[in-house]
Design an enzyme around this catalytic site. Structure first.
Site, PDB file in Angstrom:
ATOM      1  CB  CYS A 132      -9.319  -3.383   2.197  1.00  0.00           C
ATOM      2  SG  CYS A 132      -9.578  -1.970   3.306  1.00  0.00           S
ATOM      3  CB  CYS A 153     -11.013   2.143   1.045  1.00  0.00           C
ATOM      4  SG  CYS A 153     -10.501   1.678   2.706  1.00  0.00           S
ATOM      5  CB  CYS A 193      -6.979  -0.687   1.049  1.00  0.00           C
ATOM      6  SG  CYS A 193      -8.496  -0.391   0.100  1.00  0.00           S
ATOM      7  CB  CYS A 196     -11.831  -1.937  -0.275  1.00  0.00           C
ATOM      8  SG  CYS A 196     -12.626  -0.959   0.999  1.00  0.00           S
TER       9      CYS A 196
END
Length: 182
Positions: A35, A62, A65, A31
């Site tokens: 995030c 992810c 994000c 991430c």
């Protein structure tokens, strides 16, 4: 563990985005520091300096994000541009703010929050400033009566116009028309 990076992850710090990425060992997901996903346990975190490092280590981006789209992904930018363009066209209409969130399919809270974060004003403040700028222009470039200017600029009453004009400019509309001479 780098405590500065951990603090950035803990605080969802958007200023750290692009400086590093963090991966979660248990899920094999990586991430951006900003995030908003659930904070992982500190011992399950690994930091990467580059996007490719995370991919080459077997982590996937992810879906929340979107670190894979970091440089181009800005989900609210298009929405904010559409809202601002709409308000620029209709600010003279007294009811232009009614149903604004439904028109753009977002909650009122989200709309106000992202608009204020981007432009420094709520939509209501933005419309008020636009109306007052139009009124200032008419006061200096026309012979219209002040009350007519108030209504033509989208104010629902002369009192509302007068109060807001004086509050934001420090002058009454007539004082402004005369060049600020008291």
């Amino acid at each position: 563990m780098d405590m500065t990076k951990w603090t950035a992850v803990e605080n969802n710090d958007p200023t750290a985005d692009g400086k590093f990425y963090y991966g979660v060992k248990t899920t094999r997901i990586f991430c951006l520091p900003s995030c908003k996903s659930k904070l992982p346990l500190k011992e399950n975190i690994v930091f990467f300096h580059f996007y490719d490092q995370a991919i080459n280590s077997g982590f996937r981006p992810c879906k929340r994000c979107r670190p894979d789209l970091y440089s181009t992904y800005a989900p609210n930018e298009q929405l904010l541009t559409e809202i601002k363009n709409f308000l620029d066209k209709v600010f003279l209409i007294p009811q232009c703010l009614e149903g604004l969130n439904e028109r753009f399919s977002v909650s009122s809270f989200h709309l106000v929050r992202i608009f204020k974060n981007r432009f420094g004003l709520t939509p209501r403040e933005y419309v008020l400033n636009s109306r007052l700028e139009a009124a200032k222009n008419l006061l200096t470039c026309s012979n219209m009566k002040t009350v007519d200017i108030a209504f033509s600029c989208g104010f629902s009453s002369y009192t509302t116009f007068f109060t807001n004009f004086k509050k934001l400019s420090g002058l009454t509309p007539e004082e402004y028309r005369k060049g600020g001479i008291l």
